[in-house]
Design a protein around this motif. Sequence first.
Motif, mmCIF file in Angstrom:
data_model
loop_
_atom_site.group_PDB
_atom_site.id
_atom_site.type_symbol
_atom_site.label_atom_id
_atom_site.label_comp_id
_atom_site.label_asym_id
_atom_site.label_seq_id
_atom_site.Cartn_x
_atom_site.Cartn_y
_atom_site.Cartn_z
ATOM 1 N N ALA A 234 -2.059 5.846 0.933
ATOM 2 C CA ALA A 234 -3.061 4.808 0.006
ATOM 3 C C ALA A 234 -3.002 3.462 1.828
ATOM 4 O O ALA A 234 -3.380 3.002 2.283
ATOM 5 C CB ALA A 234 -2.629 4.286 -0.717
ATOM 6 N N PHE A 235 -1.367 4.101 2.430
ATOM 7 C CA PHE A 235 -1.076 3.249 3.336
ATOM 8 C C PHE A 235 -1.432 3.637 4.798
ATOM 9 O O PHE A 235 -1.833 2.423 5.608
ATOM 10 C CB PHE A 235 0.324 4.014 3.550
ATOM 11 N N TYR B 159 -5.308 2.359 4.294
ATOM 12 C CA TYR B 159 -5.383 0.568 4.417
ATOM 13 C C TYR B 159 -5.152 -0.031 5.784
ATOM 14 O O TYR B 159 -5.575 -0.184 6.484
ATOM 15 C CB TYR B 159 -4.523 -0.028 3.298
ATOM 16 N N ALA C 174 1.111 -1.009 -0.289
ATOM 17 C CA ALA C 174 -0.056 0.045 -0.321
ATOM 18 C C ALA C 174 1.275 0.761 -0.113
ATOM 19 O O ALA C 174 0.871 2.096 -0.509
ATOM 20 C CB ALA C 174 -1.349 0.472 1.254
ATOM 21 N N VAL D 178 -10.439 0.537 0.424
ATOM 22 C CA VAL D 178 -9.797 1.482 0.269
ATOM 23 C C VAL D 178 -9.727 2.377 -1.539
ATOM 24 O O VAL D 178 -9.088 1.731 -2.134
ATOM 25 C CB VAL D 178 -8.534 1.379 0.586
ATOM 26 N N PHE E 208 -0.788 -3.437 -6.918
ATOM 27 C CA PHE E 208 -0.490 -3.720 -5.619
ATOM 28 C C PHE E 208 -1.502 -5.130 -5.290
ATOM 29 O O PHE E 208 -0.274 -5.776 -4.636
ATOM 30 C CB PHE E 208 -1.820 -2.845 -4.380
ATOM 31 N N LEU F 119 -6.421 1.339 -3.315
ATOM 32 C CA LEU F 119 -6.483 -0.099 -3.787
ATOM 33 C C LEU F 119 -7.008 -0.699 -4.273
ATOM 34 O O LEU F 119 -6.863 -1.476 -5.164
ATOM 35 C CB LEU F 119 -5.752 -0.644 -2.765
ATOM 36 N N ALA G 266 -8.698 -4.379 1.531
ATOM 37 C CA ALA G 266 -7.885 -3.587 0.322
ATOM 38 C C ALA G 266 -8.891 -3.025 -1.026
ATOM 39 O O ALA G 266 -8.912 -1.871 -1.332
ATOM 40 C CB ALA G 266 -6.858 -3.883 -0.112
ATOM 41 N N ASN H 148 -6.592 -2.019 -7.931
ATOM 42 C CA ASN H 148 -5.246 -1.640 -8.510
ATOM 43 C C ASN H 148 -4.460 -3.046 -8.451
ATOM 44 O O ASN H 148 -3.811 -4.106 -7.696
ATOM 45 C CB ASN H 148 -4.900 -1.437 -7.080
#
Length: 271
Positions: free
Chosen positions: A164-165, A168, A157, A199, A208, A202, A196, A205
């Motif tokens: 995004a981190f 997540y 992420a 989010v 990812f 994500l 995920a 994605n």
Amino acid sequence: MSARNSKANKAAARERLREERERQAKKDRARRQLVVAGSAVAVLAVAGGIGYAVVQANKPSQWETAAEATTVTAPKNTSGTNGTTVVVGEASAKKTLELYEDSRCPVCATFEQSVGSTIEKDVEAGKYKIRYVGATFIDDAVPGEGSKNALSALGAALDVSPEAFLKYKAALYSTEFHPEENDDKFGEDSYLLEVAESVPALKGNAAFKKNVEEGTFDAWAMKMSKAFDDSGVKGTPTLKMDGKPVTVEGTDNPPMTPEQFTTAITAALKG
């Protein structure tokens, strides 16, 4: 019947009996040889199976191999040795809040559910940056591999973006997705990918998803885990600013409500 014929017949009968016994003896010998040979093959097969099992048992696990890796693929948006320095927030923010967490930790989940949104708003406002340090000790205690696997997925992420981190991480700790401590659901890639999907950055994605399923950041996760072990911190969640613990006044406990956190962080920012 003459005596001669009688003797001849008896002799012939004895000869046939002798020949029959010899044939039977040969068959018995052949059968014994087959049994012995088969037993030898079976013993060899068992020995081979035991040998294979011993080799497999002594073979390093996926995570042991990752921990010993000399080449580490670190996510984007990291710095330091092996990319284990993860700082999120405005570069101009003068203070840095160190946050030590284990993804499977139930107290961390309670902390994030209660205080996480406050921290996110503070970071967006530039009050301070966050330095995140991920731990995996619950995998050894419970046991399992969910802490390690979730940390690797957090790396995936972070590779997308710092935002995004954070989103997540919040999703992993949410009431909707965080499992009981003894439930190793984070050990399943499919579950991490399900989380995920909540989010936006994500969801769907492909990069990812590929990084999670292929364990691209497994070695990074293990290096991060070692950074936690080397920090001297004994439990999670732990908060520090300027190297000093951020706790509820008069205790060693982390602030677990927005009110406690605001009071503690205000004092830490002045210190």
